[in-house]
Design an enzyme around this catalytic site. Sequence first.
Site, PDB file in Angstrom:
ATOM      1  N   ASP A 205      -2.506 -11.917   2.373  1.00  0.00           N
ATOM      2  CA  ASP A 205      -1.728 -12.927   3.100  1.00  0.00           C
ATOM      3  C   ASP A 205      -2.523 -14.220   3.238  1.00  0.00           C
ATOM      4  O   ASP A 205      -3.746 -14.182   3.367  1.00  0.00           O
ATOM      5  CB  ASP A 205      -1.355 -12.368   4.488  1.00  0.00           C
ATOM      6  CG  ASP A 205      -0.213 -13.154   5.118  1.00  0.00           C
ATOM      7  OD1 ASP A 205       0.455 -13.936   4.406  1.00  0.00           O
ATOM      8  OD2 ASP A 205       0.000 -12.999   6.336  1.00  0.00           O
TER       9      ASP A 205
ATOM     10  N   HIS B 146      -0.945 -19.395  -4.537  1.00  0.00           N
ATOM     11  CA  HIS B 146      -0.699 -18.142  -5.266  1.00  0.00           C
ATOM     12  C   HIS B 146      -1.591 -18.067  -6.518  1.00  0.00           C
ATOM     13  O   HIS B 146      -2.128 -17.014  -6.833  1.00  0.00           O
ATOM     14  CB  HIS B 146       0.774 -18.022  -5.642  1.00  0.00           C
ATOM     15  CG  HIS B 146       1.692 -17.940  -4.452  1.00  0.00           C
ATOM     16  ND1 HIS B 146       1.426 -17.140  -3.367  1.00  0.00           N
ATOM     17  CD2 HIS B 146       2.863 -18.586  -4.160  1.00  0.00           C
ATOM     18  CE1 HIS B 146       2.404 -17.271  -2.468  1.00  0.00           C
ATOM     19  NE2 HIS B 146       3.273 -18.150  -2.924  1.00  0.00           N
TER      20      HIS B 146
ATOM     21  N   LEU C 263     -10.772   3.187 -11.860  1.00  0.00           N
ATOM     22  CA  LEU C 263      -9.976   2.713 -10.716  1.00  0.00           C
ATOM     23  C   LEU C 263      -8.475   2.742 -11.046  1.00  0.00           C
ATOM     24  O   LEU C 263      -8.078   2.327 -12.133  1.00  0.00           O
ATOM     25  CB  LEU C 263     -10.385   1.263 -10.398  1.00  0.00           C
ATOM     26  CG  LEU C 263      -9.544   0.531  -9.359  1.00  0.00           C
ATOM     27  CD1 LEU C 263      -9.819   1.073  -7.951  1.00  0.00           C
ATOM     28  CD2 LEU C 263      -9.820  -0.976  -9.387  1.00  0.00           C
TER      29      LEU C 263
HETATM   30  C1  FPP Z   1       1.252 -13.898   0.799  1.00  0.00           C
HETATM   31  O1  FPP Z   1       0.839 -15.201   1.109  1.00  0.00           O
HETATM   32  C2  FPP Z   1       1.168 -13.674  -0.628  1.00  0.00           C
HETATM   33  C3  FPP Z   1       2.200 -13.322  -1.429  1.00  0.00           C
HETATM   34  C4  FPP Z   1       3.581 -13.139  -0.942  1.00  0.00           C
HETATM   35  C5  FPP Z   1       2.021 -13.158  -2.850  1.00  0.00           C
HETATM   36  C6  FPP Z   1       0.725 -12.506  -3.245  1.00  0.00           C
HETATM   37  C7  FPP Z   1       0.601 -12.617  -4.690  1.00  0.00           C
HETATM   38  C8  FPP Z   1      -0.520 -13.010  -5.334  1.00  0.00           C
HETATM   39  C9  FPP Z   1      -1.819 -13.253  -4.708  1.00  0.00           C
HETATM   40  C10 FPP Z   1      -0.491 -13.060  -6.798  1.00  0.00           C
HETATM   41  C11 FPP Z   1      -0.650 -11.639  -7.214  1.00  0.00           C
HETATM   42  C12 FPP Z   1      -1.017 -11.532  -8.566  1.00  0.00           C
HETATM   43  C13 FPP Z   1      -1.231 -10.345  -9.152  1.00  0.00           C
HETATM   44  C14 FPP Z   1      -1.740 -10.329 -10.501  1.00  0.00           C
HETATM   45  C15 FPP Z   1      -0.966  -9.080  -8.441  1.00  0.00           C
HETATM   46  P1  FPP Z   1       1.907 -16.154   1.788  1.00  0.00           P
HETATM   47  O2  FPP Z   1       2.609 -16.905   0.709  1.00  0.00           O
HETATM   48  O3  FPP Z   1       2.797 -15.342   2.673  1.00  0.00           O
HETATM   49  O4  FPP Z   1       0.981 -17.084   2.619  1.00  0.00           O
HETATM   50  P2  FPP Z   1       1.304 -17.728   4.052  1.00  0.00           P
HETATM   51  O5  FPP Z   1       1.422 -16.584   5.022  1.00  0.00           O
HETATM   52  O6  FPP Z   1       0.090 -18.559   4.295  1.00  0.00           O
HETATM   53  O7  FPP Z   1       2.560 -18.523   3.903  1.00  0.00           O
END
Ligand code: FPP
Length: 267
Positions: free
Chosen positions: A34, A51, A145
Site C-alpha cells: 500500500d 505503481h 520460492l
Molecule cells: C496500493 O497502493 C497498490 C496497488 C493497488 C497496486 C499494487 C501493484 C503494484 C505495486 C504493481 C504490482 C506489480 C507486480 C508485478 C505484481 P495505492 O494505489 O492504494 O496507494 P495509496 O493508498 O497511496 O493511494
Amino acid sequence: MNMNLQAPGMSELQDRIDKLDLSRLPRHVAMIMDGNGRWANAKGLDRSVGHYEGVKSVRRATELSSDLGIDYLTLYAFSTENWNRPQKEVDILMHLIGMAIEQETPDLVKNNVHLRLIGDIERMPKEAWDRLHACELATAHCDGLTLTLALSYSGRRELTRVARLIAEEVAAGKLNPADITEQTLAAHLFTHDMPDPDLLIRTGGEERISNYLLWQTAYSELYFTPVLWPDFEKAAYLDALIDYQRRERRFGKTGAQIKETLNTTES
Ligand code: FPP
C-alpha cells in the site's frame, strides 16, 4: 548468510541479516503493498508513477525472500475492490502487472521462483492474463520460492466460493454435512496446498487486513509500517523479519507451554 559487502548499502543489510536467526524465518510471508498513490502524490507525480516504482519493491521483496530461503511470498497486487478505481488507473495497473511479469520471467526461472496466481483471475484483461499465464507455465517446474500474486482477489469472495464448492459436493451426494471440518474448508481455498502465512506485512501506514487472506491469517503475526510501498527497501523488509522473530507465537497456548514444547523438541 553473507552478501557482497562492496555494493552500496550492503553493510546495513548485512548488519540486519546478522541479527536474524536464519533457522527461524517465517515459511510464508504475505504482503499488502500500500502507498503507491501517496508516494507519487507527495512528489507531485501521477499515481501511475507510484505503481511503476512499486514494481521495483516487488522485485526487491522477491529477491530477498528467495535469497533468504523463504518458501512462500504472497502479494496483494489487485483487490476485487480495486476494479472500482478510475478506468485509466485500472488499465495502467493491468498493463503494468502483465508487462512486469513478462519482463521478469527469465529472472524468475533463473532464480527458481514459481509464479502462482490466486483470485478471480478470469476477470483479468486478456493481454495481462496471457502474460501471467505464460509466466506460470514457464516457472511451473521451479521449486524454490513460490511467489503468489493475489489478483482480483477478495477474502470474502474466496470463502463464498469455498461454501459454493462444498455445497455442490453435498448436493451431489459426495459429502456428508456432518463430515465438514476446518480441514474441508481449508482444502477448498486457493491456497489449499500452502502453509498459512506466518507473517503479514502491510506498508503505507493503514492498520487493517482489507479483505486479504481472511481464513489464512487467523494466526499470522501482523506487521504494519508507515513506509510507503515504493520506499519498501530490503532493509525495511529485514526490519519486519527481525520484529517477527522477537514475538512469541502461542496459537492460544500459554507462554510456559510454548517454552516446554521448545525444550522438548530441542533436547
Ligand atoms: C496500493 O497502493 C497498490 C496497488 C493497488 C497496486 C499494487 C501493484 C503494484 C505495486 C504493481 C504490482 C506489480 C507486480 C508485478 C505484481 P495505492 O494505489 O492504494 O496507494 P495509496 O493508498 O497511496 O493511494
